[in-house]
Write an enzyme that holds these catalytic residues in place. Structure first.
Site, PDB file in Angstrom:
ATOM      1  N   SER A 148      32.278  61.368  60.808  1.00  0.00           N
ATOM      2  CA  SER A 148      32.817  61.881  59.552  1.00  0.00           C
ATOM      3  C   SER A 148      32.201  63.229  59.238  1.00  0.00           C
ATOM      4  CB  SER A 148      32.502  60.896  58.420  1.00  0.00           C
ATOM      5  OG  SER A 148      32.805  61.436  57.155  1.00  0.00           O
ATOM      6  N   TYR A 152      27.469  55.655  52.397  1.00  0.00           N
ATOM      7  CA  TYR A 152      28.407  55.907  53.495  1.00  0.00           C
ATOM      8  C   TYR A 152      27.968  57.115  54.313  1.00  0.00           C
ATOM      9  CZ  TYR A 152      32.721  57.307  55.867  1.00  0.00           C
ATOM     10  OH  TYR A 152      33.645  57.683  56.808  1.00  0.00           O
ATOM     11  N   LYS A 208      26.873  57.312  58.297  1.00  0.00           N
ATOM     12  CA  LYS A 208      27.548  58.165  59.270  1.00  0.00           C
ATOM     13  C   LYS A 208      26.572  59.176  59.891  1.00  0.00           C
ATOM     14  CE  LYS A 208      31.719  56.548  59.363  1.00  0.00           C
ATOM     15  NZ  LYS A 208      32.291  55.984  60.626  1.00  0.00           N
TER      16      LYS A 208
END
Length: 234
Positions: free
Chosen positions: A130, A143, A147
């Protein structure tokens, strides 16, 4: 590596980017596509072989590696996301949950399938990362951390697997139009476009694909005098 005649495993293959990967792999001539999902009944794409695979469960991962011993390409796509900052009351629990899927899940699958790829000539891993691997504004704090950890894992795997000639590609992108981003306003890429760019990069022998303009800008900005991961000055 080439997709034509490859045998691929896609984790999180029942929707979103994972589903788009299964479709594009078949369109490019993959000989077999295993579609991993927590509940195989949710896999509805014709032409794939549904596989029970919850990446947070070591037994599922081991069973998948035993069953799918012909795999030459693993697409580590399974992932979850949640909004919230690190100062929120539930941030500890949330961070553990996201790391368990987005980092440890990718690690489990990579460890289980690295010997399978070696036995089948090397093959490749394509890890779905990402833009949040590099920037963390606090809205998706856990998150982004998961990542970033997955990006570091991807970079290490390139070194560890070089001797067995396994290609390792990291796929970075900003928001994609999937269920995970339904509540997010702003521009979103289509899963189909992201997947096509990812597989083009894989077949071209790339180590990294920056799949949209925003991601390319952020990556370039990491080396700017005021790097892109810092907040803008008022």
């Amino acid at each position: 590596m080439k997709i034509d005649n490859a045998v691929a495993l896609v984790t999180g293959a029942n929707r979103g980017i994972g589903l788009a990967f299964t479709r594009e792999l078949l369109a490019r001539g993959a000989r077999k596509v295993y579609a991993g999902a927590r509940d195989p009944a949710t896999v509805t794409q014709p032409g794939v072989e549904a596989l029970r695979l919850d990446v947070t469960r070591p037994d599922d991962v081991a069973a998948a590696a035993a069953r799918a011993g012909d795999v030459t390409l693993v697409i580590n796509n399974a992932g979850i996301a949640a909004f919230g900052g690190f100062l929120a009351a539930d941030s500890d629990e949330l961070a553990r949950r996201l790391l368990e899927t987005n980092y440890f899940g990718m690690l489990r699958v990579s460890k289980a399938f690295a010997p399978v790829l070696a036995a089948n000539g090397g093959g490749g891993f394509l890890n779905v990362l990402s833009i949040a691997s590099w920037i963390n504004g606090g809205q998706l704090a856990a998150y982004a951390a998961s990542k970033a950890a997955a990006w570091s894992l991807t970079n290490a795997l390139r070194h560890e697997l070089a001797g067995q000639k396994t290609q390792v590609l990291g796929l970075h992108m900003a928001f994609v139009d999937t269920d995970l981003t339904r509540s997010v306003d702003g521009p979103k890429a289509s899963p189909e476009d992201i997947v096509k760019r990812a597989l083009d990069g894989l077949e071209s022998g790339l180590d990294e694909v920056l799949a949209d303009e925003r991601t390319q800008q952020v990556k370039q900005g990491l080396a700017a005098p005021r790097p892109s991961y810092l907040p803008a000055r008022a």
